[in-house]
Scaffold this active site. Structure first.
Site, PDB file in Angstrom:
ATOM      1  N   CYS A  25       0.840  -1.193   0.000  1.00  9.02           N
ATOM      2  CA  CYS A  25       0.000   0.000   0.000  1.00  9.02           C
ATOM      3  C   CYS A  25       0.879   1.247   0.000  1.00  9.02           C
ATOM      4  O   CYS A  25       2.107   1.171   0.069  1.00  9.02           O
ATOM      5  CB  CYS A  25      -0.937   0.024   1.204  1.00  9.02           C
ATOM      6  SG  CYS A  25      -0.073   0.217   2.773  1.00  9.02           S
ATOM      7  N   CYS A  28       3.447   1.668   2.750  1.00  6.74           N
ATOM      8  CA  CYS A  28       4.724   0.972   2.518  1.00  6.74           C
ATOM      9  C   CYS A  28       5.649   1.848   1.686  1.00  6.74           C
ATOM     10  O   CYS A  28       6.854   1.952   1.953  1.00  6.74           O
ATOM     11  CB  CYS A  28       4.492  -0.345   1.798  1.00  6.74           C
ATOM     12  SG  CYS A  28       3.354  -1.474   2.616  1.00  6.74           S
ATOM     13  N   CYS A  93      47.332 -13.249 -12.543  1.00  7.94           N
ATOM     14  CA  CYS A  93      47.901 -12.838 -11.260  1.00  7.94           C
ATOM     15  C   CYS A  93      46.869 -12.060 -10.446  1.00  7.94           C
ATOM     16  O   CYS A  93      45.756 -11.803 -10.900  1.00  7.94           O
ATOM     17  CB  CYS A  93      49.140 -11.972 -11.488  1.00  7.94           C
ATOM     18  SG  CYS A  93      48.763 -10.395 -12.289  1.00  7.94           S
ATOM     19  N   CYS A  96      45.352  -9.020 -12.008  1.00  8.62           N
ATOM     20  CA  CYS A  96      44.215  -9.289 -12.911  1.00  8.62           C
ATOM     21  C   CYS A  96      42.920  -9.388 -12.111  1.00  8.62           C
ATOM     22  O   CYS A  96      41.880  -8.854 -12.502  1.00  8.62           O
ATOM     23  CB  CYS A  96      44.447 -10.599 -13.671  1.00  8.62           C
ATOM     24  SG  CYS A  96      45.923 -10.645 -14.669  1.00  8.62           S
ATOM     25  N   ASP A 523      11.290  25.973 -32.686  1.00  7.29           N
ATOM     26  CA  ASP A 523      12.468  26.369 -33.455  1.00  7.29           C
ATOM     27  C   ASP A 523      12.126  26.138 -34.922  1.00  7.29           C
ATOM     28  O   ASP A 523      11.425  25.179 -35.257  1.00  7.29           O
ATOM     29  CB  ASP A 523      13.666  25.528 -33.034  1.00  7.29           C
ATOM     30  CG  ASP A 523      14.915  25.914 -33.786  1.00  7.29           C
ATOM     31  OD1 ASP A 523      15.270  27.098 -33.766  1.00  7.29           O
ATOM     32  OD2 ASP A 523      15.534  25.028 -34.405  1.00  7.29           O
ATOM     33  N   ASP A 724      15.448  20.815 -31.909  1.00 10.54           N
ATOM     34  CA  ASP A 724      16.108  19.589 -32.345  1.00 10.54           C
ATOM     35  C   ASP A 724      16.847  18.891 -31.224  1.00 10.54           C
ATOM     36  O   ASP A 724      17.380  17.801 -31.410  1.00 10.54           O
ATOM     37  CB  ASP A 724      17.050  19.855 -33.529  1.00 10.54           C
ATOM     38  CG  ASP A 724      18.197  20.798 -33.157  1.00 10.54           C
ATOM     39  OD1 ASP A 724      18.416  21.028 -31.957  1.00 10.54           O
ATOM     40  OD2 ASP A 724      18.859  21.304 -34.068  1.00 10.54           O
ATOM     41  N   ASP A 728      19.552  23.419 -29.363  1.00  6.64           N
ATOM     42  CA  ASP A 728      18.577  24.145 -28.552  1.00  6.64           C
ATOM     43  C   ASP A 728      18.567  23.697 -27.092  1.00  6.64           C
ATOM     44  O   ASP A 728      17.623  23.993 -26.370  1.00  6.64           O
ATOM     45  CB  ASP A 728      17.174  23.942 -29.145  1.00  6.64           C
ATOM     46  CG  ASP A 728      17.071  24.468 -30.565  1.00  6.64           C
ATOM     47  OD1 ASP A 728      17.584  25.571 -30.819  1.00  6.64           O
ATOM     48  OD2 ASP A 728      16.507  23.769 -31.419  1.00  6.64           O
TER      49      ASP A 728
END
Length: 854
Positions: A25, A28, A93, A96, A523, A724, A728
């Site tokens: 609910c 919660c 090693c 790594c 634009d 665009d 802009d």
């Protein structure tokens, strides 16, 4: 997006989405949000009850995913996590090991990664739905190592189980509902026999015992999840919806044993009925929520599972997770394009309806971009992969839809404030109701007598029984579940519908703000116009000191250094006429005015009157020609060579086919329109008149667009800016709502609140229609959520509401809001002119591409 918002980010933040299990609910939701906000470094938090997800951002390095998971778990809820064991190849090693661990730990959603050099395996614990196997593989690969493919049926089963989670939840809810009614149906038959015929069969003792025995499995077997949730909330210091159900059914059940020792009616059977109706409501609710969230599931299903790629000169089929940037993919007719890329060879028609909502296929040839998950319909294509994994268009769409569904609508703040005090208030009201009936039985009895016309009202019950019945009714009628579902479900359906129509909405706030817009600024280039200008006129001076071909030669040579669309149009025209262009030296682009360059030893200028004036050159002889061309809605540029103005080149950018219709539709919706451009006023006004724009903002330099947006915000009100999405960006950010208009994979999502995948202005009209329709549903849902409680709660207090009817009303309130949200799908958001033409995207197109020849 609010007025005056910041355009720069001071602190780097990470975003994460956590799948939270166990919420029932709105109470919660409030507790999970509070717990997450208390984690150091966490900023905005949005928890969605319908999707069961928490979306939040936090300062990079300030908090770890594990801290967030622990915060949720300490509140009594669960975050879905999983652990994978990966076989790593190439480690030699400890260094790594370190490297691989760091790479894995950087994957968003990873809680912990432990790598063992001896076994060459990595154990990775991660948040499901946030990280994936593909993400982990990619991280290892980018670190310079490889994950060895292993046949693992359990892993496949887990991944499949994750995809089918919604179905599993529905099946579990259905099972619980059915089993509840298996035990509750005999109770109802037995009780009705007593109510209709007045006979307690076979006797009162057996009847009372039978009610208790039949109720026990309903409450403590199929209803145990409700009890567990309610008690867990109490143990963590708060109460939720399940706490109210637990108290209500528990109190009713206790009347059964109590009836053997005290003058109390046996309501044990009623407790089972309450739980059965509650579980029925949860099942219907889960089913409706599943329908509401189907947009993301459909989007996920669209992706290709495998790809054919060229490796060492051979064509091999690999899992989609193994496709890397630069791979050459072979796509045959009828197949999905595995991931975003560029066509290297071949020609075909591609069905892009999943991305744009447009049913007509798009022709693709060498050099064209293609979108992953779209369908190749005709020819064989070879495509170079340019984006994989989370960078693909489909992944971005899913991310935006998830962000929108994980966000909140501002109006939800009202529901949140109510929810924060709702459950404690209801428990207080229930306690007061119990005390009133025990302390003032005469007064409460009189009120009960007034409701004697209701068949379930029985004034002859003892004061204790009436007190318990009224208290139980109050507890079960006033659950806040509907409040928690009211806006998220509508938002889920609305954002999903938007994706189907190529409208990607980033947040719930955008939906609410967009419907309140007062003016929309467009634009010009690439928005109202196609953004592909062409040279229409080349005019020299009256003394004809230079031919048109020569004028074009000098202008095009200078513009070779320019990336501006107008400059490219001049270069393309010159090349089309076969001109041999010179190489521009000392090139300088003068912002908003034009360019200058040194070509074959001559100083060449191409640009506006203002450029010529600032260069102290006389353009008066060509003024009449300039005005004529500008009145024809053409952009006229003066050309000067070695200090002399020698001619004019006119370039026209054609209007999009739907610009005028879209703007007319917006006017009918009560919106004002404006156009902003760097063009001169004559050209701008000619275009504005043609399409019906209200206000013209001409000769505005890119830096000045933000100021113009601010002026209109102060003068008119809420502003939507349509551009665009790249050049802009500041104006998109400043506007109350920024709409980025793009085509194909060219979408800008960071600065805008709404992204239109298609390039037509029809999408703007559809976005406003969708906003208004979605918010209409949200208002309706909030009304119904409050209505049930406001009307039913007082009736429960005075004893006019039977506990079973109260539970039915509570369940109905939740079902009502979720079902009402799903009816949003029936709304056709297309503008009238599209409906009349029978064109454009059709509702429900996601996941339903046109059939391919194969």
């Amino acid at each position: 997006m609010s007025e005056g918002k910041m355009t720069d980010v001071k602190v780097k933040t990470d975003k994460v989405t956590l799948p939270v299990r166990g919420m029932t609910c709105a109470s919660c939701v409030a507790h999970v949000e509070k717990a997450l906000k208390n984690v150091e470094g966490v900023g905005e938090v949005s928890v969605n009850l319908a999707t069961e997800k928490a979306s939040l951002d936090f300062k990079t390095g300030a908090a770890k995913v594990g801290d967030l998971v622990n915060a949720v778990r300490e509140t009594g809820y669960e975050v879905a996590t999983d652990t994978l064991n990966l076989q790593i190849e190439g480690m030699t090693c400890a260094s790594c090991v370190n490297h691989v661990e760091q790479a894995l730990n950087k994957v968003p959603g990873v809680i912990e990664a432990n790598v063992n050099l001896a076994t060459e395996r990595a154990a990775v614990t991660y948040v499901t739905e946030t990280a994936s196997l593909g993400d982990l593989k990619r991280a290892v690969r980018e670190a310079g190592y490889q994950v060895v493919e292993e046949p693992d049926e359990d892993l496949a089963a887990r991944e499949q189980a994750q995809e089918d989670e919604v179905v599993r939840k529905m099946r579990k809810a259905r099972f619980r509902m059915r089993m509840a009614w298996v035990f509750t149906a005999p109770i109802i038959v037995w009780m009705f026999a007593e109510m209709l015929f007045g006979i307690i069969w076979p006797n009162e003792t057996v009847f009372n015992l039978g009610m208790i025995v039949l109720a026990l499995p309903v409450l403590f077997w199929v209803g145990r999840q409700t009890y567990r949730s309610g008690l867990t909330a109490v143990l963590h210091g708060y109460a939720n919806m399940d706490t109210l159900i637990t108290l209500g059914t528990g109190a009713s059940l206790l009347t059964g044993p109590a009836s053997f020792f005290f003058p109390v009616a046996n309501y044990a059977g009623v407790s089972a009925m309450i739980m059965a109706f509650h579980l029925t409501g949860r099942y219907v609710e889960e089913s409706a929520k599943g329908r509401a969230s189907q947009a993301i599931r459909k989007l996920l299903e669209l992706g290709a599972k495998t790809a054919r790629v060229m490796r060492d000169g051979e064509e091999v089929e690999v899992p989609i997770d193994d496709v890397q940037v630069g791979d050459v993919m072979v796509v045959r007719p009828g197949e999905k394009i595995p991931t975003d890329g560029v066509v290297l060879s071949g020609e075909s028609a591609v069905d892009e309806s999943m991305a744009t909502g447009e049913s007509m296929p798009v022709n693709k040839e060498e050099g064209d971009e293609v979108i992953g998950a779209t369908i190749n319909q005709e020819g064989l294509l070879k495509v170079e992969a340019t984006k994989v994994g989370k960078d693909t268009f489909l992944a971005q769409v899913i991310k935006l839809v998830e962000e929108a569904q994980g966000s909140k609508v501002p109006i939800q703040a009202l529901a949140d404030r109510v929810t924060g005090v709702f459950v404690p208030t209801v428990m207080t009201v229930a306690a007061v109701t119990l005390l009133l009936n025990l302390l003032f039985p005469g007064v409460m009895g009189s009120l009960l007598e007034l409701g004697n016309f209701l068949p379930w009202v029985n004034p002859t019950l003892t004061a204790i029984t009436l007190a318990i019945v009224s208290m139980v009714a109050v507890l079960v009628i006033a659950c806040p579940c509907a409040l928690g579902l009211a806006t998220p479900t509508a938002l889920m359906v609305g954002s999903g519908m938007g994706a189907e129509h190529g409208i990607l909405i980033r947040s719930g706030e955008a939906i609410q703000t967009l419907k309140d817009a007062d003016i929309i600024i467009f634009d010009k280039t690439g928005t109202i116009t196609k953004g592909k200008p062409e040279v229409t006129d080349v005019v020299g001076t009256t003394d004809e000191s230079m031919t048109n071909e020569e004028i074009l030669h000098w202008a095009a040579s200078a513009e070779r250094g320019s990336e501006h669309p107008l400059g490219r149009a001049i270069v393309e025209q010159a090349e089309a006429r076969g001109a041999e262009l010179g190489e521009p030296g000392e090139f300088l682009a003068i912002r908003g005015m034009g360019v200058q360059a040194l070509v074959d030893g001559k100083r060449v200028l191409v640009g506006s009157r203002r450029l010529m004036e600032e260069s102290e050159l006389d353009s008066a002889p060509l003024e009449e020609t300039l005005r004529r061309l500008e009145n024809e809605a053409k952009t006229a540029m003066l050309v000067a060579v070695d200090g002399d103005v020698v001619g004019v080149i006119a370039v026209a950018d054609t209007l999009k086919e739907d610009s005028a219709d879209a703007i007319e539709a917006l006017h009918k919706m009560g919106l004002e329109t404006a156009m902003i451009t760097g063009d001169n006023r004559r050209t701008a006004e000619a275009i504005a008149e043609h399409v019906g724009i209200d206000y013209v903002l001409a000769e505005v330099l890119p830096d000045g667009k933000v100021a113009e947006v601010q002026k209109l915000q102060e003068r008119i009100g809420s502003v939507v800016f349509v551009g665009d999405g790249i050049n802009d960006a500041p104006a998109l950010t400043q506007a109350n709502i920024g709409i980025a208009i793009g085509t194909g994979t060219d979408i800008a999502i960071e600065a805008s609140d709404v992204t239109l995948v298609r390039g037509e202005l029809t999408g703007v009209v559809e976005a406003v229609n969708l906003s208004r329709a979605t918010f209409r549903k949200i208002r309706q849902n909030l009304f119904w959520a409050f209505f049930y409680n406001v009307v039913m709660l007082p009736l429960a207090v005075i004893g006019w509401m039977h506990p079973v009817l109260a539970e039915i009303a509570m369940a109905t309130s939740s079902i009502t809001v979720v079902t009402n949200a799903n009816t949003l799908r029936r709304v056709d958001i297309r503008p009238e002119y599209v409906k009349e033409q029978g064109e454009g995207p059709q509702p429900g197109m996601v996941g339903q591409p046109a059939e391919s020849p194969a």
